[in-house]
Design an enzyme around this catalytic site. Sequence first.
Site, PDB file in Angstrom:
ATOM      1  N   THR A 189       0.833  -1.195   0.000  1.00  0.00           N
ATOM      2  CA  THR A 189       0.000   0.000   0.000  1.00  0.00           C
ATOM      3  C   THR A 189       0.862   1.238   0.000  1.00  0.00           C
ATOM      4  O   THR A 189       1.990   1.221   0.479  1.00  0.00           O
ATOM      5  CB  THR A 189      -0.958   0.032   1.226  1.00  0.00           C
ATOM      6  OG1 THR A 189      -1.700   1.251   1.185  1.00  0.00           O
ATOM      7  CG2 THR A 189      -0.209  -0.057   2.534  1.00  0.00           C
ATOM      8  N   ARG A 190       0.325   2.307  -0.584  1.00  0.00           N
ATOM      9  CA  ARG A 190       0.992   3.599  -0.463  1.00  0.00           C
ATOM     10  C   ARG A 190      -0.004   4.648   0.018  1.00  0.00           C
ATOM     11  O   ARG A 190       0.197   5.846  -0.146  1.00  0.00           O
ATOM     12  CB  ARG A 190       1.630   4.003  -1.796  1.00  0.00           C
ATOM     13  CG  ARG A 190       0.684   4.142  -2.951  1.00  0.00           C
ATOM     14  CD  ARG A 190       1.431   4.618  -4.192  1.00  0.00           C
ATOM     15  NE  ARG A 190       0.595   5.341  -5.116  1.00  0.00           N
ATOM     16  CZ  ARG A 190      -0.046   4.783  -6.155  1.00  0.00           C
ATOM     17  NH1 ARG A 190       0.036   3.492  -6.365  1.00  0.00           N
ATOM     18  NH2 ARG A 190      -0.760   5.516  -6.965  1.00  0.00           N
ATOM     19  N   HIS A 194      -8.065   2.431   4.825  1.00  0.00           N
ATOM     20  CA  HIS A 194      -9.440   2.675   5.250  1.00  0.00           C
ATOM     21  C   HIS A 194     -10.142   1.327   5.375  1.00  0.00           C
ATOM     22  O   HIS A 194      -9.539   0.279   5.186  1.00  0.00           O
ATOM     23  CB  HIS A 194     -10.137   3.598   4.246  1.00  0.00           C
ATOM     24  CG  HIS A 194      -9.479   4.950   4.122  1.00  0.00           C
ATOM     25  ND1 HIS A 194      -9.303   5.785   5.202  1.00  0.00           N
ATOM     26  CD2 HIS A 194      -8.913   5.590   3.060  1.00  0.00           C
ATOM     27  CE1 HIS A 194      -8.675   6.888   4.809  1.00  0.00           C
ATOM     28  NE2 HIS A 194      -8.425   6.789   3.519  1.00  0.00           N
ATOM     29  N   HIS A 197      -9.777  -1.453   2.511  1.00  0.00           N
ATOM     30  CA  HIS A 197      -8.561  -2.246   2.441  1.00  0.00           C
ATOM     31  C   HIS A 197      -8.344  -3.088   3.700  1.00  0.00           C
ATOM     32  O   HIS A 197      -7.755  -4.157   3.645  1.00  0.00           O
ATOM     33  CB  HIS A 197      -7.357  -1.350   2.119  1.00  0.00           C
ATOM     34  CG  HIS A 197      -7.329  -0.940   0.675  1.00  0.00           C
ATOM     35  ND1 HIS A 197      -6.796   0.245   0.251  1.00  0.00           N
ATOM     36  CD2 HIS A 197      -7.790  -1.563  -0.434  1.00  0.00           C
ATOM     37  CE1 HIS A 197      -6.927   0.334  -1.072  1.00  0.00           C
ATOM     38  NE2 HIS A 197      -7.536  -0.749  -1.497  1.00  0.00           N
ATOM     39  N   ARG A 283      -7.870  -3.546  -7.469  1.00  0.00           N
ATOM     40  CA  ARG A 283      -8.093  -2.948  -8.777  1.00  0.00           C
ATOM     41  C   ARG A 283      -7.104  -1.797  -8.952  1.00  0.00           C
ATOM     42  O   ARG A 283      -6.755  -1.110  -8.010  1.00  0.00           O
ATOM     43  CB  ARG A 283      -9.532  -2.431  -8.862  1.00  0.00           C
ATOM     44  CG  ARG A 283     -10.536  -3.544  -8.576  1.00  0.00           C
ATOM     45  CD  ARG A 283     -11.833  -3.356  -9.301  1.00  0.00           C
ATOM     46  NE  ARG A 283     -12.412  -2.024  -9.161  1.00  0.00           N
ATOM     47  CZ  ARG A 283     -13.590  -1.694  -9.671  1.00  0.00           C
ATOM     48  NH1 ARG A 283     -14.308  -2.587 -10.310  1.00  0.00           N
ATOM     49  NH2 ARG A 283     -14.057  -0.475  -9.525  1.00  0.00           N
TER      50      ARG A 283
END
Length: 377
Positions: A189-190, A194, A197, A283
Amino acid sequence: MSVVATDTLIAPHGGTLVDRTGDRPGDLDSLQVVTLTAREVSDLGMLASGALSPLEGFMGREDYESVVESMRLASGLPWALPVCLAVDEAPANDRVALADESGRKLAVLEVTEAYDYDKGREAENCFRTADDAHPGVARLYAQKPRYVAGRVTVFERPEPSFPELALDPAETRAAFAERGWKRVVGFQTRNPIHRAHEYLTKVALETVDGLLVHPLVGDTKGDDVPVDVRVDCYRVLLDGYYPEDRVLLSAFPAAMRYAGPREAIWHAICRKNYGCSHFIVGRDHAGVGDYYGTYDAQLIFDDLEPHELDIEPMFFEHSFFCKACGTMASAKTCPHDKDEHVFLSGTKVRELLGAGDVPPEEFTRREVAEVLIEAYR
Ligand SMILES: [Zn+2]
């Protein structure tokens, strides 16, 4: 680091975890110095630690051409993106010192060759666009005109952004083995995490032994949420909502390339080196703007035979809280109308946080929102 047998874990890419750390050579001061960009320094650190196994250095022409053309090293092993060092001209000697932009010497490169490359072709094949408004393409176009290749020996590791979250592949592997995990899912993740995720990571975790939350902390483009703020978000979320003995938080030291589909494969291969048997691909993974189709980063995995990558990609839809279902769900699992879904656009979230307003609990955990509001103030 404690010594734990890690042979119950997935094998590194190519079979062996590379270690390109070594001693500072006695003749360092006599060597020509090549200065690396921040991205190249990230790559150097990852070469040192084996995160880019089986690579032992910056790519030679044969590997480079093969990767750009067919997403494989010259050996045939899948590899998605070039790992190259750009220079103005070929060094005069067969060994050079590599330094960061501050002039600190980090490594020695045993020069095997220097070669010209076609930036337009690299852009088209790796980024699927030659548009210089794309941040990865812009960086490629701004690079020096030749690549210099060879094995590196790193005697001074690049400074980690978060020393307490910096774990090399050998260390994450040891940590997994210590906890008795065999099947581990990696989450790239970057962004702050929330509820959507959080849901993906927990659905994935339900099927394996452990979760590696592996935020990218290398160079990102200016408008991404700053790393220190993100790390605070991850900490409060994990503290409040994940069982400690099932989750490891560690930093992924790579720079973002924004290469979408190819970067998804690259990210998966790196996480395999860290010991993950599974990897979450959402996605538009590693995408930017509208350069990539929604599912491109998932579909590209079909270009490889499953056994070739070994690490198992886990594909996910966007998820949301559905008021009718009374739970987190996705289009795969919820039959209800959009009106029932709590969904906020990135722009809307930034507006709320900027105004000091807490987004709905169904969208963001309160603790995470508080960290972000504080940061936006
Ligand atoms: Zn529903």
